[in-house]
Each structure stands twice: as C-alpha cells, then as structure tokens.
Scaffold this active site. Structure first.
Site, PDB file in Angstrom:
ATOM      1  N   ASP A 140     -60.125  36.371  74.219  1.00  0.00           N
ATOM      2  CA  ASP A 140     -60.197  37.847  74.286  1.00  0.00           C
ATOM      3  C   ASP A 140     -58.742  38.303  73.123  1.00  0.00           C
ATOM      4  O   ASP A 140     -58.837  39.474  73.021  1.00  0.00           O
ATOM      5  CB  ASP A 140     -60.355  38.750  75.447  1.00  0.00           C
ATOM      6  CG  ASP A 140     -59.009  38.869  76.311  1.00  0.00           C
ATOM      7  OD1 ASP A 140     -58.276  37.713  76.043  1.00  0.00           O
ATOM      8  OD2 ASP A 140     -58.769  40.011  76.913  1.00  0.00           O
ATOM      9  N   HIS A 191     -50.261  18.466  52.374  1.00  0.00           N
ATOM     10  CA  HIS A 191     -49.991  19.763  53.239  1.00  0.00           C
ATOM     11  C   HIS A 191     -49.620  20.053  54.934  1.00  0.00           C
ATOM     12  O   HIS A 191     -51.196  19.856  55.815  1.00  0.00           O
ATOM     13  CB  HIS A 191     -51.451  20.431  53.289  1.00  0.00           C
ATOM     14  CG  HIS A 191     -51.591  20.444  51.979  1.00  0.00           C
ATOM     15  ND1 HIS A 191     -53.101  21.285  51.437  1.00  0.00           N
ATOM     16  CD2 HIS A 191     -51.097  20.382  50.745  1.00  0.00           C
ATOM     17  CE1 HIS A 191     -52.868  21.402  50.927  1.00  0.00           C
ATOM     18  NE2 HIS A 191     -51.772  21.398  50.014  1.00  0.00           N
ATOM     19  N   ASP A 242     -45.738  31.249  46.485  1.00  0.00           N
ATOM     20  CA  ASP A 242     -46.269  30.208  46.439  1.00  0.00           C
ATOM     21  C   ASP A 242     -45.007  29.162  46.122  1.00  0.00           C
ATOM     22  O   ASP A 242     -45.111  28.566  45.180  1.00  0.00           O
ATOM     23  CB  ASP A 242     -47.928  29.456  46.115  1.00  0.00           C
ATOM     24  CG  ASP A 242     -47.820  28.189  46.403  1.00  0.00           C
ATOM     25  OD1 ASP A 242     -47.322  27.374  47.031  1.00  0.00           O
ATOM     26  OD2 ASP A 242     -49.236  27.888  45.659  1.00  0.00           O
ATOM     27  N   HIS A 273     -51.431  14.893  42.942  1.00  0.00           N
ATOM     28  CA  HIS A 273     -52.109  15.936  42.750  1.00  0.00           C
ATOM     29  C   HIS A 273     -51.760  16.638  41.352  1.00  0.00           C
ATOM     30  O   HIS A 273     -51.112  15.774  40.482  1.00  0.00           O
ATOM     31  CB  HIS A 273     -51.691  16.992  43.575  1.00  0.00           C
ATOM     32  CG  HIS A 273     -49.421  17.282  43.880  1.00  0.00           C
ATOM     33  ND1 HIS A 273     -49.291  17.918  43.139  1.00  0.00           N
ATOM     34  CD2 HIS A 273     -48.692  16.788  45.213  1.00  0.00           C
ATOM     35  CE1 HIS A 273     -48.195  18.048  43.047  1.00  0.00           C
ATOM     36  NE2 HIS A 273     -47.522  17.537  44.242  1.00  0.00           N
ATOM     37  N   HIS A 288     -52.021  26.110  39.893  1.00  0.00           N
ATOM     38  CA  HIS A 288     -52.739  26.552  40.183  1.00  0.00           C
ATOM     39  C   HIS A 288     -53.733  27.678  39.722  1.00  0.00           C
ATOM     40  O   HIS A 288     -52.279  28.516  39.712  1.00  0.00           O
ATOM     41  CB  HIS A 288     -53.442  26.206  42.011  1.00  0.00           C
ATOM     42  CG  HIS A 288     -52.840  26.668  43.102  1.00  0.00           C
ATOM     43  ND1 HIS A 288     -51.859  27.853  43.177  1.00  0.00           N
ATOM     44  CD2 HIS A 288     -51.603  25.745  43.177  1.00  0.00           C
ATOM     45  CE1 HIS A 288     -51.232  27.542  43.862  1.00  0.00           C
ATOM     46  NE2 HIS A 288     -50.677  26.077  44.197  1.00  0.00           N
ATOM     47  N   HIS A 322     -54.879  30.321  46.429  1.00  0.00           N
ATOM     48  CA  HIS A 322     -55.444  28.930  45.490  1.00  0.00           C
ATOM     49  C   HIS A 322     -56.129  30.500  44.964  1.00  0.00           C
ATOM     50  O   HIS A 322     -57.512  30.565  44.887  1.00  0.00           O
ATOM     51  CB  HIS A 322     -56.092  27.784  45.728  1.00  0.00           C
ATOM     52  CG  HIS A 322     -55.354  26.675  46.248  1.00  0.00           C
ATOM     53  ND1 HIS A 322     -55.923  25.761  46.797  1.00  0.00           N
ATOM     54  CD2 HIS A 322     -54.132  27.019  45.758  1.00  0.00           C
ATOM     55  CE1 HIS A 322     -54.377  25.814  47.560  1.00  0.00           C
ATOM     56  NE2 HIS A 322     -53.273  25.267  47.124  1.00  0.00           N
ATOM     57  N   GLU A 342     -45.999  23.153  39.935  1.00  0.00           N
ATOM     58  CA  GLU A 342     -45.813  21.928  41.217  1.00  0.00           C
ATOM     59  C   GLU A 342     -45.964  20.322  40.829  1.00  0.00           C
ATOM     60  O   GLU A 342     -45.998  20.509  42.267  1.00  0.00           O
ATOM     61  CB  GLU A 342     -46.375  22.838  42.338  1.00  0.00           C
ATOM     62  CG  GLU A 342     -47.761  23.076  42.250  1.00  0.00           C
ATOM     63  CD  GLU A 342     -48.571  23.330  43.759  1.00  0.00           C
ATOM     64  OE1 GLU A 342     -48.455  23.072  45.025  1.00  0.00           O
ATOM     65  OE2 GLU A 342     -49.079  24.069  43.215  1.00  0.00           O
ATOM     66  N   TYR A 377     -44.190  10.814  45.126  1.00  0.00           N
ATOM     67  CA  TYR A 377     -43.480  11.222  47.390  1.00  0.00           C
ATOM     68  C   TYR A 377     -44.542   9.345  47.049  1.00  0.00           C
ATOM     69  O   TYR A 377     -44.593   8.852  46.186  1.00  0.00           O
ATOM     70  CB  TYR A 377     -45.493  11.582  47.821  1.00  0.00           C
ATOM     71  CG  TYR A 377     -45.337  13.313  47.335  1.00  0.00           C
ATOM     72  CD1 TYR A 377     -44.515  14.051  48.475  1.00  0.00           C
ATOM     73  CD2 TYR A 377     -45.910  13.316  45.997  1.00  0.00           C
ATOM     74  CE1 TYR A 377     -45.813  15.075  47.419  1.00  0.00           C
ATOM     75  CE2 TYR A 377     -45.657  14.747  45.286  1.00  0.00           C
ATOM     76  CZ  TYR A 377     -45.453  15.499  46.382  1.00  0.00           C
ATOM     77  OH  TYR A 377     -45.707  17.116  45.773  1.00  0.00           O
ATOM     78  N   GLU A 428     -41.594  23.373  42.679  1.00  0.00           N
ATOM     79  CA  GLU A 428     -43.111  24.741  42.954  1.00  0.00           C
ATOM     80  C   GLU A 428     -42.162  26.048  42.266  1.00  0.00           C
ATOM     81  O   GLU A 428     -41.729  26.102  43.325  1.00  0.00           O
ATOM     82  CB  GLU A 428     -43.861  24.718  43.665  1.00  0.00           C
ATOM     83  CG  GLU A 428     -45.441  25.104  43.787  1.00  0.00           C
ATOM     84  CD  GLU A 428     -45.658  25.716  44.916  1.00  0.00           C
ATOM     85  OE1 GLU A 428     -45.836  25.247  45.681  1.00  0.00           O
ATOM     86  OE2 GLU A 428     -46.707  26.007  44.682  1.00  0.00           O
TER      87      GLU A 428
END
Ligand code: GLY
Ligand code: MN
Ligand code: MN
Length: 445
Positions: A40, A244, A272, A351, A355, A362, A385, A389, A411
């Site tokens: 609940d 992420h 962001d 990437h 955006h 986004h 951004e 990596y 970013e």
C-alpha cells in the site's frame, strides 16, 4: 522571488495549442496516475509533463479537455472531488469547485462524472487529439466512448472520425522555451552545479558511491528541488563505463576517477549535468590526458551551438576531436576517415552528444525535419555531453592496463539564444586546475 511559471503562462500555452488545432477538433489529455511501489505504498507522484505544461495542476486522476468553439466553455478539467477522509491522510485537494478559478479554466467537473459528460463533448467533433499510447487504460475508455457514439450513428449521432497524436503540435511548442521556463531552468542548473561542486569538495577515497550521491541529493533538497530529474549516476572507476549505472553501491578507490551524472528537477523542469573527477583530488597523467580530450570536445561542441547550426553538428565536432585524440594517444589505431565512416570509434565513444532538455530530461521535440537534422533555434535547450569509456571488457584487452577501467563524460546544458548560446551549467567547475584546486580546499583535500 521563486521563478515558478505563472497561471497566465499556462493560459497562453493552452491558447497557442488551440490555435494550432484544426477546426472541429478536441484534445483530451489525461494526468498521470499514482503508481504502486509495494503493497500500500506508492511512488512519489509526478505529474505528466504534457498535462502539467497545460494546467500547472499537480494532482493525479484528472483529465484536461480543450474544445475550441464550445459554447459552454473551451477549457474543461475533470478532477478529484474534495474528500475529508482522504485529505486527512494526503493533504488538501483543489476540487472542481475551486479548480476553474484557481487554474484559470472555463469549467471543472468531478472526474467520477467523466463517463456522463465527456462522450457528449466528443460527439460532433471530427478529430480527437490524444497523447496516444501512454495511458492504455484511458485510451481504451476513449475508444469505448467513441464506439458508443458510432453505435448511435443511425440515430443521427456524429462520431469523431480520427484520433491524432497530440505530440506533433504540443511537443513543438514545448521544444521552444519561454522566458519564464528559461528562468526556472536556470535555477535548476544553478542548484545542480552547486551539488556537483559539493560532491567534489566532500569526496574521499573509502566512501561509497551512495555516500557521494547523498551529497548531491542533500544540495538538491536544501535548495528546494525535492527530487532528481532522473536516477543519479555515481560511478567510480570502471563503473563509469556502464552508461546508466545507478546501483551506486561500490567503495570509491584512491587512484580512480568518479563520474557523476545528476541533475535536479525544479518546478517540473530538469537539469542534466555530468562531471568526472579524481576520487583523491589529483588526476594521474593518463586520466588527465583523456579528461582534457573530452573537455576539448565538450568546449568545441558548445562553441558550435548557435541558431542555424543543425542539431548533429556539435556531435560531429566532438566526435572528430575525440577520434583524433584517441589516435594520438594510441588508444585507437587506423585511418581517421575510415574510423569515422565505419563508426569503429563506438567501442570507446558509444553514445551521441546531445538531446533536448526541458520538463523531461530527454525532452520532447523532433530531431529531424523533412528527413534532415533540424536547425537550432533561439529558445531550444540541449545537452552537450561527449564521453570516452575504456571498460575492462575483452574489447579493450589490447590496451595498457593503466588506461583501462575509466569512463569520462562532461555534460552541460546549453540554451540557444538569438546571438549564440548560453551555458546554463557553466558554474560547475570542469577544468583540471579548477577541479584540483576545489578538491584541495575541501575537507577531503
Ligand atoms: N542522464 C542521462 C543523460 O545524460 O542523457
Ligand atoms: Mn546526464
Ligand atoms: Mn544527458
């Protein structure tokens, strides 16, 4: 004064949308519903962005109807009634009796009466604009009401002929930010920059990623931003290579970098921001080399942002800088043009660079117009951004160990202005010297 959006602006937004709607159309826009977390206990409620954009109303279980030309009012809200017992537990409800006046609408009804009232409003309209596909249960109800009208067609009822996705009109409007929205987003950015600097100041080897996240959340909350705009990413060492990564559970180690991608939501608008810095406050030679490469990509991409430049241009610039730099550092091998053409850089630069940013992190709005990347216009807000990596996967086995297990992203949030661009997040330090100086001055330094 708080830079919240005023009722007059919500009214202007509705009027602009109704102006764009074709004659004989009606728009039906549901609010978000409460979602169960466990048993609940519910998730903290967050209003649907389209619904909030048009109403400023923050309660669940509501439907906004825009019916241009309707004699008894064009802007109608269905909402929860007042209920003493529920209000004892959950706090005051606005209720339909006050909603019209407080929100500047033409009329408001109890949402429990929607079945009796809304079908009559749909009848005779040629086209229904809806947020198609997001609220299946509500979409089904709407189809059902339309079928009922269709069943009475032989008796003279006129059913709507088409459902049209509202986003083509509304999301173009949301893409271009007003002066008031920009003020709110500047505040979101300001708070977020402070949070990133607080994290740098408080970071120490041996603390957990969760503890560092707590510094970010603390700064958001004491500045009036109750929640992040998206789950915060705090990744030390190789965790930063998981784009992420939100587990944020590991211990931060002395020789590693840590990547923090976190932004607060303020008055329903997102920021962001990503900053990457050494856990112990000093970059190693390799970390510094790779960091300065990403920083150069970030800065050059930002420099390219101005009206008339296409959306993909900053990405192309960032990418070319990073590929050349990776070749120079011997982290990529081969021919520059071939690497770009075959996208073999994706093993290290996986990437895109940008955006849209707004009420949603986004954010909405088309990226292409008539098949081509769209031109940036004043009032658009986008992120820049770039990231590199070097995970410890088999894909990087050929690289020296000293390079592996680091992820760097920088970013910023960039507003397109009439003459160029404004970096809303410029206050969060990102130069090597600036980061090292800030960290040296803090309790961890
Ligand atoms: N935080 C998600 C992104 O940077 O796009
Ligand atoms: Mn981000
Ligand atoms: Mn982003």
């Amino acid at each position: 004064m708080s830079p919240a959006i005023q009722p007059s602006e919500f009214r202007r937004r509705r009027a602009a949308l109704m102006n764009m709607m074709s004659a004989g159309a009606i728009a039906v826009i549901p609010a978000a519903g409460v979602r169960v977390r466990n048993r609940d206990t519910n998730y903290v409620f967050r209003q649907d962005s389209d619904f909030y954009y048009l109403t400023g109303y923050t309660e669940p279980d509501a439907v906004l109807v825009l019916a241009p030309g309707r004699d008894h009012g064009e802007v109608i809200l269905f909402c929860r009634e007042r209920h003493a017992r529920s209000e004892l537990y959950e706090g005051e409800r606005l209720g339909p009796d006050r909603a019209a006046q407080v929100l500047g609408l033409d009329d408001a009804f109890p949402v429990n009466d929607i079945e009796d009232i809304l079908p009559g409003m749909l009848e005779g309209r040629e086209r229904i604009y809806i947020t198609l596909g997001e609220y299946h249960e509500f979409d089904n109800k709407l189809m059902h009401w339309v079928s009922d009208i269709r069943a009475r067609e032989s008796g003279g009822a006129i059913p709507p002929g088409e459902f049209v996705a509202l986003k083509h009109l509304l999301h173009e409007q949301r893409l271009l930010k007003s002066a008031a929205e920009i003020r709110v987003m500047r505040e979101a950015a300001r708070i977020t920059c402070q949070a990133h600097e607080r994290a740098m100041v408080h970071c120490r080897p041996g603390m957990t990623e969760t503890q560092l996240e707590a510094e970010i959340i603390h700064e958001f909350m004491i500045n009036g931003a109750r929640t992040p705009a998206y789950p915060s990413i705090v990744g030390g060492g190789a965790n930063a290579c998981v784009l992420h990564y939100i587990e944020n559970k590991d211990v931060l180690r002395k020789g590693d970098l840590v990547l923090i991608d976190a932004g607060c939501e303020y008055e329903h608008y997102a920021s962001d921001v990503t900053r990457t810095f050494p856990v112990a406050g000093k970059f190693t030679r390799n970390q510094r080399a790779l960091y300065e490469l990403v920083l150069e990509a970030n800065e050059q991409a930002i420099t390219a942002c101005r009206p008339g430049v296409v959306f993909t241009e900053p990405h192309e610039i960032a990418l070319r800088i990073m590929v050349q730099g990776l070749l120079d550092l011997q982290l990529l091998a081969g021919d520059f043009d071939e690497i770009i053409a075959t996208e073999s850089y994706r093993s290290l630069c996986p990437h895109n660079t940008s955006h849209w940013l707004g009420m949603d992190v986004h954010d909405v709005g088309d990226y292409r117009v008539e098949g081509a990347s769209r031109e940036l216009e004043p009032g658009m807000l986008l992120t820049i951004e770039p990231g590199i990596y070097i995970p410890r996967h088999s894909s990087t086995e050929h690289l020296p160990a000293s390079w592996r297990g680091m992820g760097i992203r920088i970013e910023d949030d960039v507003l397109i202005t009439r003459t160029g661009a404004e970096v809303l997040t410029a206050a969060a330090v990102k130069s090597v010297a600036g980061i090292e100086a800030l960290m040296a001055a803090g309790p961890g330094g």
